[in-house]
Scaffold this motif. Structure first.
Motif, PDB file in Angstrom:
ATOM      1  N   LEU A   1       0.831  -1.212   0.000  1.00 21.47           N
ATOM      2  CA  LEU A   1       0.000   0.000   0.000  1.00 21.47           C
ATOM      3  C   LEU A   1       0.859   1.253   0.000  1.00 21.47           C
ATOM      4  N   PHE A   2       1.839   1.288   0.877  1.00 21.55           N
ATOM      5  CA  PHE A   2       2.693   2.474   1.011  1.00 21.55           C
ATOM      6  C   PHE A   2       3.598   2.654  -0.209  1.00 21.55           C
ATOM      7  N   VAL A   3       4.090   1.561  -0.765  1.00 27.19           N
ATOM      8  CA  VAL A   3       4.926   1.651  -1.964  1.00 27.19           C
ATOM      9  C   VAL A   3       4.117   2.205  -3.138  1.00 27.19           C
ATOM     10  N   SER A   4       2.886   1.764  -3.271  1.00 26.88           N
ATOM     11  CA  SER A   4       2.021   2.235  -4.359  1.00 26.88           C
ATOM     12  C   SER A   4       1.763   3.732  -4.253  1.00 26.88           C
ATOM     13  N   LEU A   5       1.470   4.186  -3.070  1.00 29.77           N
ATOM     14  CA  LEU A   5       1.209   5.616  -2.864  1.00 29.77           C
ATOM     15  C   LEU A   5       2.473   6.441  -3.096  1.00 29.77           C
ATOM     16  N   LEU A   6       3.630   5.874  -2.759  1.00 29.50           N
ATOM     17  CA  LEU A   6       4.891   6.573  -3.022  1.00 29.50           C
ATOM     18  C   LEU A   6       5.135   6.707  -4.519  1.00 29.50           C
ATOM     19  N   LEU A   7       4.882   5.649  -5.277  1.00 28.77           N
ATOM     20  CA  LEU A   7       5.036   5.717  -6.738  1.00 28.77           C
ATOM     21  C   LEU A   7       4.125   6.773  -7.341  1.00 28.77           C
ATOM     22  N   ARG A   8       2.923   6.844  -6.852  1.00 27.18           N
ATOM     23  CA  ARG A   8       1.981   7.852  -7.346  1.00 27.18           C
ATOM     24  C   ARG A   8       2.492   9.258  -7.043  1.00 27.18           C
ATOM     25  N   TRP A   9       2.959   9.476  -5.832  1.00 27.80           N
ATOM     26  CA  TRP A   9       3.460  10.798  -5.424  1.00 27.80           C
ATOM     27  C   TRP A   9       4.640  11.228  -6.288  1.00 27.80           C
ATOM     28  N   ILE A  10       5.528  10.287  -6.594  1.00 25.10           N
ATOM     29  CA  ILE A  10       6.692  10.610  -7.427  1.00 25.10           C
ATOM     30  C   ILE A  10       6.257  11.066  -8.817  1.00 25.10           C
ATOM     31  N   ASN A  11       5.289  10.362  -9.429  1.00 27.12           N
ATOM     32  CA  ASN A  11       4.837  10.745 -10.768  1.00 27.12           C
ATOM     33  C   ASN A  11       4.118  12.091 -10.765  1.00 27.12           C
ATOM     34  N   VAL A  12       3.332  12.360  -9.739  1.00 26.30           N
ATOM     35  CA  VAL A  12       2.685  13.676  -9.619  1.00 26.30           C
ATOM     36  C   VAL A  12       3.746  14.769  -9.567  1.00 26.30           C
ATOM     37  N   ARG A  13       4.771  14.540  -8.784  1.00 31.76           N
ATOM     38  CA  ARG A  13       5.859  15.512  -8.640  1.00 31.76           C
ATOM     39  C   ARG A  13       6.621  15.689  -9.956  1.00 31.76           C
ATOM     40  N   LEU A  14       6.895  14.583 -10.659  1.00 31.73           N
ATOM     41  CA  LEU A  14       7.595  14.666 -11.940  1.00 31.73           C
ATOM     42  C   LEU A  14       6.781  15.448 -12.969  1.00 31.73           C
ATOM     43  N   ASN A  15       5.473  15.257 -12.986  1.00 26.82           N
ATOM     44  CA  ASN A  15       4.621  15.979 -13.929  1.00 26.82           C
ATOM     45  C   ASN A  15       4.614  17.471 -13.647  1.00 26.82           C
ATOM     46  N   ARG A  16       4.626  17.844 -12.372  1.00 24.61           N
ATOM     47  CA  ARG A  16       4.689  19.264 -12.026  1.00 24.61           C
ATOM     48  C   ARG A  16       5.992  19.887 -12.505  1.00 24.61           C
ATOM     49  N   LYS A  17       7.084  19.182 -12.305  1.00 23.41           N
ATOM     50  CA  LYS A  17       8.382  19.681 -12.766  1.00 23.41           C
ATOM     51  C   LYS A  17       8.428  19.748 -14.284  1.00 23.41           C
ATOM     52  N   ARG A  18       7.869  18.734 -14.951  1.00 28.37           N
ATOM     53  CA  ARG A  18       7.858  18.708 -16.405  1.00 28.37           C
ATOM     54  C   ARG A  18       7.046  19.871 -16.971  1.00 28.37           C
ATOM     55  N   LYS A  19       5.905  20.158 -16.355  1.00 24.99           N
ATOM     56  CA  LYS A  19       5.074  21.272 -16.799  1.00 24.99           C
ATOM     57  C   LYS A  19       5.802  22.593 -16.642  1.00 24.99           C
ATOM     58  N   ALA A  20       6.504  22.763 -15.533  1.00 23.49           N
ATOM     59  CA  ALA A  20       7.262  24.001 -15.295  1.00 23.49           C
ATOM     60  C   ALA A  20       8.399  24.136 -16.309  1.00 23.49           C
ATOM     61  N   GLN A  21       9.076  23.023 -16.614  1.00 20.67           N
ATOM     62  CA  GLN A  21      10.155  23.053 -17.600  1.00 20.67           C
ATOM     63  C   GLN A  21       9.640  23.452 -18.978  1.00 20.67           C
ATOM     64  N   LEU A  22       8.485  22.915 -19.356  1.00 21.49           N
ATOM     65  CA  LEU A  22       7.920  23.224 -20.665  1.00 21.49           C
ATOM     66  C   LEU A  22       7.502  24.684 -20.753  1.00 21.49           C
TER      67      LEU A  22
END
Length: 513
Positions: A454-475
């Motif tokens: 459960l905790f690993v799954s939520l961590l993976l989700r959090w990482i992708n949310v964070r990566l998308n925010r950074k990607r949007k800012a870079q673009l």
């Protein structure tokens, strides 16, 4: 209506391409090297020049759905599910024999995925399935433990390419918001075959065994079926949109244009060392690996020993074959629901959480009510304990939607499936004979593993949310720095789609959470 552009460019198209390159230079755009790009570039080029209506794309998707998920489901039913349950129903419940299959799987996983990258994907898959069927039929020829162990080792080697090949084919033909459902459509056979296998095994128990032992009949039937399905794969399953014989040239172009904006790419025959290094240094890779192990330990345990647990409630071995079948229906329902929810909501990890909770509850019931005379409650727990298997289907979809660069995809798929075998090897050992009939340590292990998952799954989700925010800012930063308009961004997105860039390298890649 649709239009299409041939692979050979006309003089006007060459001039237009030159003008666009000049325009790129004026904007200060970087030169994109597509010399090592996907095979798709030979058919559709670096920019979208053919446009197809929504109705055309829907008809094309329906055409694909009639072939790809259907054949994939047939493959999965005989190759992944029927063999594991045949060992259970055949009553050959030796820990070492169960382990042999996964040892072969682990041994051959990395070689087989890299061989498949160099060859026609579906043809390689089909050849392996035919050999798999022959080996499975040979199981009926021996009662010798050593020979049986060796055959199951070889069986694991042949099966090790199945899931990676099917995932790659799905990822090439379908958009990100379609992939989880299509993967669930073949993975659902994991549960349905449990139902079918239970009734078949029950029927075979009435055979007196004078001609052939019942478990040998199972191996011969399943092996013959596998050979037939392997031939079907060789003839009809397409390798990629570029060379799919089931599609017209226009439909191949449309299939590629459908997935262009997802930035996932198609196939590339060149092995790229830098993409392997990126896969190994991506923290998400190791979280997926860990997540797979956590999921597959219970899988290895329950797929081989679930019937024994039901017997411990006081049922006969023959009754157990029928009583185990509802678990397959419930697991199948969860798989379909998670696949639908995953694509509908654009989520990958939340459905995993949905799949894990019933397993945690079931494990707690089996531990807390150990020795209870209330068979109904204990059976209910057994019926819902298998919902966790949906998590693996969603992890496959996570890899398909969140990885770009063909060699990186192949590498991550290989690592996922290698750890699939490691988890199952460990799983064959958590129900020890000394713990019979309650098997409390094994049931406790399943509950703890699912809570960690459960905790690993939520961590993976959090990482992708964070990566998308950074990607949007870079673009946004690039748009401002280069003076890009929205049309410029779209043109660059089209150019990058089939350049065989990894998800880290491609600024236009968006992760699915």
């Amino acid at each position: 209506m649709s239009s299409e552009t041939s692979a050979a460019k006309t003089p006007d198209e060459v001039e237009k391409s030159s003008q666009l390159e000049t325009y790129d230079e004026k904007l200060g755009l970087d030169t994109l090297d597509t010399s090592d790009g996907d095979a798709a570039l030979q058919l559709v080029g670096a920019r979208a020049t053919a446009h197809f209506s929504e109705e055309y794309n829907r008809k094309l998707r329906r055409k694909l759905d009639l072939v790809i998920p259907t054949i994939s489901a047939a493959v999965y039913s005989v190759n992944i599910c029927s063999d594991k349950t045949s060992l259970n129903y055949a009553r050959r419940n030796y820990n070492l024999v169960s382990m042999a299959f996964y040892l072969g799987y682990l041994f051959w996983e990395f070689p087989t995925v890299y061989i498949s990258q160099k060859l026609r994907l579906a043809k390689y898959l089909g050849g392996n399935i035919v050999v798999w069927g022959i080996i499975l039929m040979l199981h009926a020829s021996t009662n010798n433990f050593g020979a049986f162990f060796a055959l199951r080792f070889l069986l694991g080697m042949c099966e090790s390419c199945v899931s990676p090949c099917l995932i790659l084919i799905i990822s090439m033909f379908y958009k990100k918001d379609e992939q989880a459902q299509r993967i669930s459509w073949f993975y659902v056979m994991n549960g349905l075959t449990q139902v079918f296998g239970g009734f078949v095994a029950y029927g075979i128990t009435f055979d007196n065994g004078k001609v052939l032992a019942p478990y040998k009949i199972i191996y011969i039937l399943l092996g013959a079926l596998a050979i037939v399905i392997g031939i079907v794969v060789l003839i009809w399953l397409p390798d990629s949109p570029v060379n799919a014989s089931m599609l017209t040239r226009e439909e191949r172009i449309a299939a590629l244009e459908r997935v262009r904006n997802d930035q996932g790419g198609t196939e590339n025959k060149k092995f790229k060392k830098d993409q392997v290094i990126e896969a190994l240094t991506d923290p998400r890779t190791w979280l997926v690996v860990f997540s797979t192990v956590l999921t597959c330990i219970p899988n290895g345990a329950l797929s081989n020993f679930s019937n024994i647990i039901i017997e411990s409630f006081g049922y006969t071995s023959k009754q157990t074959l029928i009583l185990s079948t509802p678990a397959g229906f419930i697991a199948s329902t969860m798989v379909i629901f998670c696949g639908w929810y995953s694509d509908k909501k654009g989520e990958r990890m939340i459905p995993v959480v949905f799949a894990l909770i019933p397993t945690i509850v079931a494990s707690a019931i089996l531990i807390g009510l150990n020795g209870s005379s209330n068979k109904g409650v204990l059976l209910f727990a057994i019926y819902i304990i298998g919902t966790f298997s949906s998590a693996l289907s969603t992890i496959y979809a996570y890899n398909a939607s969140n990885t770009s660069g063909h060699t990186k995809k192949v590498t991550i798929n290989a690592m996922t499936m290698a750890t699939f075998s490691i988890g199952n090897i460990i799983g064959t050992e958590i129900f020890q004979p000394k713990d019979a009939p309650a098997y409390i340590p094994g049931k406790t292990a399943i509950m703890v593993l699912m809570i960690v998952q459960l905790f690993v799954s939520l961590l993976l989700r959090w990482i992708n949310v964070r990566l998308n925010r950074k990607r949007k800012a870079q673009l946004e930063e690039e748009k401002a720095r280069r003076g890009w308009t929205d049309d410029d961004v779209q043109r660059e997105r089209e150019r990058h789609a089939f350049a065989d860039l990894t998800d880290r390298q491609n600024i236009f890649f968006i992760y699915t959470c």
